[in-house]
Design an enzyme around this catalytic site. Structure first.
Site, PDB file in Angstrom:
ATOM      1  N   TYR A  55       0.123   6.513  14.214  1.00 17.88           N
ATOM      2  CA  TYR A  55      -0.533   6.440  12.891  1.00 17.88           C
ATOM      3  C   TYR A  55      -1.461   7.642  12.729  1.00 17.88           C
ATOM      4  CZ  TYR A  55      -2.861   4.308   8.821  1.00 17.88           C
ATOM      5  OH  TYR A  55      -3.367   4.049   7.563  1.00 17.88           O
ATOM      6  N   SER A 102      -6.336   8.614   5.574  1.00 23.47           N
ATOM      7  CA  SER A 102      -7.125   7.547   6.205  1.00 23.47           C
ATOM      8  C   SER A 102      -8.207   8.188   7.050  1.00 23.47           C
ATOM      9  CB  SER A 102      -6.195   6.730   7.112  1.00 23.47           C
ATOM     10  OG  SER A 102      -6.940   5.879   7.956  1.00 23.47           O
TER      11      SER A 102
HETATM   12  P1  NDP Z   1      -0.268  -2.333   1.506  1.00 28.46           P
HETATM   13  O1  NDP Z   1       0.605  -2.799   2.621  1.00 28.46           O
HETATM   14  O2  NDP Z   1      -0.947  -3.355   0.664  1.00 28.46           O
HETATM   15  O3  NDP Z   1       0.536  -1.353   0.550  1.00 28.46           O
HETATM   16  C1  NDP Z   1       1.566  -0.518   0.996  1.00 28.46           C
HETATM   17  C2  NDP Z   1       2.436  -0.154  -0.187  1.00 28.46           C
HETATM   18  O4  NDP Z   1       3.466   0.724   0.244  1.00 28.46           O
HETATM   19  C3  NDP Z   1       3.114  -1.369  -0.800  1.00 28.46           C
HETATM   20  O5  NDP Z   1       3.022  -1.275  -2.194  1.00 28.46           O
HETATM   21  C4  NDP Z   1       4.553  -1.243  -0.348  1.00 28.46           C
HETATM   22  O6  NDP Z   1       5.409  -1.811  -1.321  1.00 28.46           O
HETATM   23  C5  NDP Z   1       4.698   0.268  -0.318  1.00 28.46           C
HETATM   24  N1  NDP Z   1       5.837   0.685   0.492  1.00 28.46           N
HETATM   25  C6  NDP Z   1       6.115   0.337   1.772  1.00 28.46           C
HETATM   26  N2  NDP Z   1       7.264   0.909   2.154  1.00 28.46           N
HETATM   27  C7  NDP Z   1       7.730   1.621   1.099  1.00 28.46           C
HETATM   28  C8  NDP Z   1       8.882   2.407   0.874  1.00 28.46           C
HETATM   29  N3  NDP Z   1       9.784   2.604   1.840  1.00 28.46           N
HETATM   30  N4  NDP Z   1       9.053   2.973  -0.332  1.00 28.46           N
HETATM   31  C9  NDP Z   1       8.151   2.778  -1.327  1.00 28.46           C
HETATM   32  N5  NDP Z   1       7.026   2.053  -1.170  1.00 28.46           N
HETATM   33  C10 NDP Z   1       6.841   1.475   0.032  1.00 28.46           C
HETATM   34  O7  NDP Z   1      -1.342  -1.392   2.193  1.00 28.46           O
HETATM   35  P2  NDP Z   1      -2.490  -0.417   1.620  1.00 28.46           P
HETATM   36  O8  NDP Z   1      -2.662  -0.575   0.186  1.00 28.46           O
HETATM   37  O9  NDP Z   1      -3.642  -0.590   2.522  1.00 28.46           O
HETATM   38  O10 NDP Z   1      -1.837   0.993   1.973  1.00 28.46           O
HETATM   39  C11 NDP Z   1      -1.773   2.067   1.074  1.00 28.46           C
HETATM   40  C12 NDP Z   1      -2.110   3.345   1.815  1.00 28.46           C
HETATM   41  O11 NDP Z   1      -3.467   3.289   2.229  1.00 28.46           O
HETATM   42  C13 NDP Z   1      -1.291   3.609   3.076  1.00 28.46           C
HETATM   43  O12 NDP Z   1      -0.904   4.965   3.104  1.00 28.46           O
HETATM   44  C14 NDP Z   1      -2.278   3.311   4.187  1.00 28.46           C
HETATM   45  O13 NDP Z   1      -1.969   4.034   5.355  1.00 28.46           O
HETATM   46  C15 NDP Z   1      -3.560   3.768   3.549  1.00 28.46           C
HETATM   47  N6  NDP Z   1      -4.784   3.258   4.138  1.00 28.46           N
HETATM   48  C16 NDP Z   1      -5.045   1.923   4.170  1.00 28.46           C
HETATM   49  C17 NDP Z   1      -6.198   1.450   4.778  1.00 28.46           C
HETATM   50  C18 NDP Z   1      -6.472  -0.010   4.909  1.00 28.46           C
HETATM   51  O14 NDP Z   1      -7.347  -0.386   5.727  1.00 28.46           O
HETATM   52  N7  NDP Z   1      -5.823  -0.877   4.164  1.00 28.46           N
HETATM   53  C19 NDP Z   1      -7.196   2.370   5.332  1.00 28.46           C
HETATM   54  C20 NDP Z   1      -6.824   3.753   5.211  1.00 28.46           C
HETATM   55  C21 NDP Z   1      -5.680   4.161   4.632  1.00 28.46           C
HETATM   56  P3  NDP Z   1       6.865  -2.441  -1.064  1.00 28.46           P
HETATM   57  O15 NDP Z   1       6.792  -3.218   0.209  1.00 28.46           O
HETATM   58  O16 NDP Z   1       7.054  -3.276  -2.289  1.00 28.46           O
HETATM   59  O17 NDP Z   1       7.794  -1.278  -1.014  1.00 28.46           O
END
Ligand code: NDP
Length: 251
Positions: free
Chosen positions: A159, A146
């Site tokens: 974070y 990020s």
């Molecule tokens: P989402 O919340 O949409 O996606 C997060 C994903 O992680 C989901 O698919 C969730 O699926 C999965 N997840 C959560 N816990 C677990 C677990 N214990 N095991 C396996 N999978 C898990 O958010 P984003 O798409 O935004 O996030 C994706 C990445 O992008 C993260 O690392 C975030 O820090 C990073 N990011 C996001 C930004 C933003 O503004 N959105 C900016 C910069 C970085 P499920 O709950 O089904 O397990």
């Protein structure tokens, strides 16, 4: 038309929403067979249907080492190899450090650091093998960090810790394996319209909404395009960092 990842197998963690979901679609569009890993099986199955034949649905919690290892093993079993890993699953629980629920800190460390490490630990031997034996002669480990991994800000302490820590790990690992043609790359998006902020406490969600109300966020597809770019470079070229922000995002 031939895809640039035809014949390759990719694993995407956090594929049930947001950046992971969009990236899985982008990698599949390039011809990869994609293993979709997350906890919400129904969402993964819906995505597998959109992708069409070949997508592998794996319900797993990557904070549990055995489940992360099992997800990698099942991907290799189904796809024959692991060419691309996108370590993407993450959680962002913002708020002042003073008075923060310790449980939130633990959740971030468990997923953003330990979950990433569990997956990479299991995947590394397979990525090395793919680099040595696959037709592409190279493999890719892309980690979603990020802009919060580049600059710390008040209210984001843990974070920031998780994302900058992963960045340091990625750079050390990159140096270790790059001569063996495993490319390690960091994706550093700014604010992106996903479910990430749904997990915030209500007052933090309101504060975030206010911060971003004058800004058009990135769409998950914007980030996915960067992921696809990173992992489809010619063998001689490694993208080690890809930072992208909404144009209106300053920090
Ligand atoms: P989402 O919340 O949409 O996606 C997060 C994903 O992680 C989901 O698919 C969730 O699926 C999965 N997840 C959560 N816990 C677990 C677990 N214990 N095991 C396996 N999978 C898990 O958010 P984003 O798409 O935004 O996030 C994706 C990445 O992008 C993260 O690392 C975030 O820090 C990073 N990011 C996001 C930004 C933003 O503004 N959105 C900016 C910069 C970085 P499920 O709950 O089904 O397990």
């Amino acid at each position: 038309m031939a895809g640039r990842l035809d014949g390759a197998t990719a694993l995407v963690t956090g594929a049930s929403s947001g950046i992971g979901e969009a990236s899985a679609l982008a990698l599949a569009a390039e011809g990869a067979r994609v293993a979709l890993v997350a906890r919400r099986r129904d969402r993964l199955e819906a995505l597998a249907e959109r992708i069409g034949g070949g997508a592998i649905v794996i319900e797993a919690d990557v904070t549990v080492p055995e489940q992360a290892a099992d997800a990698v093993a099942r991907t290799v079993e189904a796809g024959g190899r692991l060419d691309v890993l996108l370590a993407n699953a993450g959680v962002m629980l913002l708020g002042p450090a003073v008075g923060a629920p310790l449980e939130e800190w633990d959740r971030m460390v468990a997923l953003n650091v330990q979950g990433v490490l569990h997956t990479i630990h299991a995947a590394l031997p397979h990525l090395l093998d793919a680099a040595a034996t696959s037709p592409r002669g190279v493999s890719d480990l892309a980690i979603v960090s990020s802009t919060a991994g580049r600059a710390a800000r008040s209210g984001s302490a843990v974070y920031n810790l998780t994302k900058s820590g992963v960045g340091a790990f990625a750079e050390a690992l990159r140096q270790e394996v790059t001569r063996r043609h495993v490319r390690v790359g960091l994706i550093e998006p700014g604010a992106t319209a996903t479910e990430l902020r749904d997990h915030l406490r209500p007052e933090q969600r309101a504060a975030q909404a206010k911060r971003f109300e004058t800004m058009e966020p990135l769409q998950p597809e914007d980030v996915a395009e960067g992921v696809a770019y990173m992992v489809t470079r010619p063998r001689r070229q490694a993208i080690s960092e890809l930072t992208m922000r909404p144009t209106e995002q300053e920090g």
